[in-house]
Design a protein around this motif. Structure first.
Motif, PDB file in Angstrom:
ATOM      1  N   LYS A 106       0.843  -1.361  -0.143  1.00 21.03           N
ATOM      2  CA  LYS A 106       0.043  -0.083   0.077  1.00 21.03           C
ATOM      3  C   LYS A 106       0.778   1.200  -0.044  1.00 21.03           C
ATOM      4  O   LYS A 106       0.635   2.107  -0.760  1.00 21.03           O
ATOM      5  CB  LYS A 106      -0.914   0.003   1.158  1.00 21.03           C
ATOM      6  N   ARG A 107       2.052   1.096   0.848  1.00 24.55           N
ATOM      7  CA  ARG A 107       2.906   2.328   0.993  1.00 24.55           C
ATOM      8  C   ARG A 107       3.609   2.830  -0.271  1.00 24.55           C
ATOM      9  O   ARG A 107       3.490   3.738  -0.905  1.00 24.55           O
ATOM     10  CB  ARG A 107       3.930   2.080   2.164  1.00 24.55           C
ATOM     11  N   LYS A 109       2.472   1.970  -3.434  1.00 23.38           N
ATOM     12  CA  LYS A 109       1.563   2.357  -4.184  1.00 23.38           C
ATOM     13  C   LYS A 109       1.282   3.737  -4.229  1.00 23.38           C
ATOM     14  O   LYS A 109       1.354   4.482  -5.169  1.00 23.38           O
ATOM     15  CB  LYS A 109       0.250   1.507  -4.278  1.00 23.38           C
ATOM     16  N   GLN A 110       1.270   4.179  -2.666  1.00 23.09           N
ATOM     17  CA  GLN A 110       1.024   5.584  -2.347  1.00 23.09           C
ATOM     18  C   GLN A 110       2.281   6.317  -2.945  1.00 23.09           C
ATOM     19  O   GLN A 110       1.977   7.606  -3.460  1.00 23.09           O
ATOM     20  CB  GLN A 110       1.049   5.767  -1.113  1.00 23.09           C
ATOM     21  N   ASP A 114       1.924   9.386  -5.445  1.00 18.31           N
ATOM     22  CA  ASP A 114       2.291  10.811  -5.337  1.00 18.31           C
ATOM     23  C   ASP A 114       3.185  11.216  -6.510  1.00 18.31           C
ATOM     24  O   ASP A 114       3.231  12.677  -6.670  1.00 18.31           O
ATOM     25  CB  ASP A 114       2.931  10.740  -3.928  1.00 18.31           C
TER      26      ASP A 114
END
Ligand SMILES: [Zn+2]
Ligand SMILES: [Zn+2]
Length: 136
Positions: A106-107, A109-110, A114
């Motif tokens: 998840k991180r 992908k974030q 960004d």
């Protein structure tokens, strides 16, 4: 779920043979090692191995370890291939452990989002010494 995909998939003879070699192996194998093992099965050229590997990777049954230029059979049930995959690679015995972590995925992908980076797939390779080799 992975098992069902596997059963439903009609692997060619060459794909099955390559898959078999990787499943039997304890560690990752290079295309040339696979070729050597399958010479008696009619494999003659690296291209035959690469063609089969390409498809197996595409199906999510096999992963490519970039840093080792080698391939490993997926041993992670529920691994759908195009997600974030991480490997812990022991530099002593060559053992590879596949791990997945939703928070990590998840991180990443974030971070990609960004940066407006169109993420396709993530492969993380952790190099080090496994528990068994630390004791030995
Ligand atoms: Zn996997
Ligand atoms: Zn080890």
């Amino acid at each position: 779920m992975n098992e069902h995909v596997h059963e439903a998939m009609d692997l060619t003879k060459n794909q099955s043979l390559v898959m078999g070699a990787l499943t039997r192996s304890k560690g990752p194998l290079s295309a040339y090692t696979i070729l050597d093992q399958l010479r008696d099965n009619g494999f003659r050229a690296p291209l035959q191995v690469y063609r089969a590997l390409d498809k197996l990777v595409e199906f999510g049954l096999v992963h490519r370890l970039e840093s080792l230029n080698a391939f490993v059979a997926c041993r992670h049930p529920g691994c759908d291939g195009d997600n974030t995959i991480a490997f812990m690679i022991c530099e002593k015995c060559g053992q590879v452990n596949e791990i997945t972590d939703n928070a990590l995925a998840k991180r990443l992908k974030q971070l990609a989002g960004d940066a407006s980076f169109a993420l396709k797939k993530t492969t993380i390779e952790l190099r080090g010494i496994c528990r068994t080799c630390q004791v030995a």
